[in-house]
Structure formats: structure tokens, C-alpha cells
Design a protein around this motif. Structure first.
Motif, short mmCIF file in Angstrom:
data_model
loop_
_atom_site.label_atom_id
_atom_site.label_comp_id
_atom_site.label_asym_id
_atom_site.label_seq_id
_atom_site.Cartn_x
_atom_site.Cartn_y
_atom_site.Cartn_z
N ASN A 56 -28.03 -7.35 -20.76
CA ASN A 56 -26.72 -6.69 -20.77
C ASN A 56 -26.10 -6.72 -22.16
O ASN A 56 -25.50 -5.73 -22.60
CB ASN A 56 -25.79 -7.35 -19.76
N ASP A 60 -25.21 -3.47 -24.44
CA ASP A 60 -23.91 -3.26 -25.07
C ASP A 60 -24.06 -3.03 -26.58
O ASP A 60 -23.39 -2.17 -27.16
CB ASP A 60 -22.98 -4.46 -24.82
N SER A 63 -25.46 0.43 -27.16
CA SER A 63 -24.40 1.43 -26.96
C SER A 63 -23.46 1.48 -28.15
O SER A 63 -23.07 2.56 -28.60
CB SER A 63 -23.62 1.11 -25.68
N SER A 64 -23.10 0.30 -28.67
CA SER A 64 -22.22 0.25 -29.83
C SER A 64 -22.86 0.88 -31.06
O SER A 64 -22.24 1.68 -31.78
CB SER A 64 -21.82 -1.20 -30.12
#
Length: 237
Positions: A56, A60, A63-64
Motif C-alpha cells: 500500500n 501511494d 501514485s504520488s
């Protein structure tokens, strides 16, 4: 008889003890296996939980970074669009030196003696040059110079006694017009019947055309200042 009975009793007792020990060993083995299995399941559960958390966190992070990359691409695209717009504006304003194929027009005064008539009838005037420039523009010229003076939207071509003023600089004969564009189209446009080129030829002026694969047109070095003109909606400061 007693001895035999005792032996049989002892044998029975040993058999019972053996069976009891076997049952106890089997039971203990199952318990230990069950305990190991339980411990392993708990360890695997903790490992799965840790891996899930790491996954996870990596998602993240991805995605960033993807968002940052998209923003960078958008900024790069915006910068590229701005640079293209700036270049187009600079080209239109004549602020960039250009090279390319096109047409060269050389025009000079009539060779006759001025004593045979009105001297003005033997001279090339600014009106003649302006008509030549307009014909080139109408034929698709992308850039034009007159005696190496760049022709822009703000360029003046006017008579000043025996010379012509272009971009506030004096030029004289022979007048050399250079235009970048399709050489064949430019030549066809200039040679249209009834056009300024055929008129000057008919009147006896010295005029010639030359197609070229490589023409250089300098940039306009004249600074244009807007003192009275303002963009619509803007207030003077």
C-alpha cells in the motif's frame, strides 16, 4: 503355576503400558504439530500484514510520483506551447533571421536620358516597390526584405528625395527584393499578365527574376515602441 501366572500378569501389564505409551506419544506428536502449525499460521499472517502495508505504501508512492510526472509533462507541454507561440510571434514581427528557398527580384531605373522627358518617369518610386511587395505577399511570401531591410507590418517604404526610406534607413538603386516561399508559385504570381512586373517591363525599367534554393533574410533590428496604443481593456499606468 504361580510363577507362570506372574509372568502372564507381568506381560499383560507391559502390553498395557506399551499401548498407553504409544497412545500418549501419538497424542503428544499431534499436539506439537498442531502447535507448530498454529505458530506458523500466525507468523504468515504477520508477514502478510507487513507485506500488505508495504504494498500500500508503494502504491501511494507510485501514485504520488505519477502525479508529479504528469504535472511535469503538463508544464513541459505548456512551456513548449509558449515557446512555439513566442517563435511564431517573433517570425511575424520579423525578429528572427531566416533562410529558405524563394525569389529574388532586381529592379532599376530606366536607362534613358532624363533630358528626353520628365525625370520622374525614368525612376523607380516607392509606389512601384510597394506594389511588388504586395504581389509577393499575395503569392504566399513568408518573409520579404528590400535591400536587406526586413519588411514587417510596421515597415514604411516612402520617398525621401532621391532615395527611398525603409525602416528609417535610406536605400537606393538597384533595388533588390528577396522573398522566401515556394519559388515557382512566387514566380508565377509575379508574372501574371497585367501585374506590376509586366507593367514595369513594358515601361522599359530594368527588372529581373531569379529563383533560388537558399535565400537569407535578416532580422528587423528596429525597435517598435507603442506609446499611444494600448491593449483593449488595459488602463494606462
Amino acid at each position: 503355576m504361580r510363577t507362570r501366572g506372574a509372568k502372564i500378569s507381568i506381560a499383560l501389564v507391559c502390553m498395557v503400558l506399551g499401548v498407553m505409551l504409544a497412545v500418549q506419544y501419538k497424542t503428544t506428536g499431534h499436539y506439537k504439530a498442531s502447535l507448530v502449525q498454529t505458530q506458523r499460521t500466525e507468523d504468515l499472517g504477520r508477514m502478510l500484514e507487513n507485506v500488505t502495508k508495504e504494498k500500500n505504501a508503494l502504491n501511494d508512492k507510485v501514485s504520488s510520483l505519477t502525479e508529479q510526472l504528469d504535472n511535469m509533462r503538463k508544464n513541459d507541454q505548456a512551456m513548449a506551447d509558449l515557446q512555439r507561440e513566442l517563435l511564431q510571434t517573433s517570425l511575424s514581427a520579423g525578429l528572427v533571421e531566416l533562410d529558405g528557398p524563394g525569389l529574388i527580384i532586381t529592379v532599376n531605373d530606366r536607362p534613358q536620358n532624363f533630358q528626353n522627358g520628365n525625370p520622374n518617369e525614368f525612376l523607380i518610386h516607392e509606389a512601384d516597390l510597394l506594389m511588388l511587395i504586395n504581389e509577393l505577399k499575395a503569392s504566399g511570401a513568408e518573409a520579404i526584405s528590400l535591400n536587406d531591410e526586413r519588411i514587417t507590418a510596421m515597415t514604411e517604404v516612402r520617398c525621401a528625395g532621391p532615395v527611398i526610406l525603409v525602416n528609417q534607413n535610406k536605400i537606393g538603386t538597384p533595388f533588390v527584393l528577396k522573398a522566401i516561399g515556394n519559388p515557382d508559385v512566387l514566380e508565377s504570381g509575379m508574372k501574371l499578365m497585367g501585374g506590376i512586373y509586366s507593367q514595369l517591363q513594358f515601361q522599359g525599367f530594368q527588372i529581373s527574376l531569379e529563383k533560388s534554393t537558399e535565400i537569407n533574410i535578416p532580422a528587423n533590428n528596429q525597435q517598435t515602441k507603442f506609446i499611444y496604443a494600448l491593449p483593449k481593456g488595459k488602463e494606462r499606468v
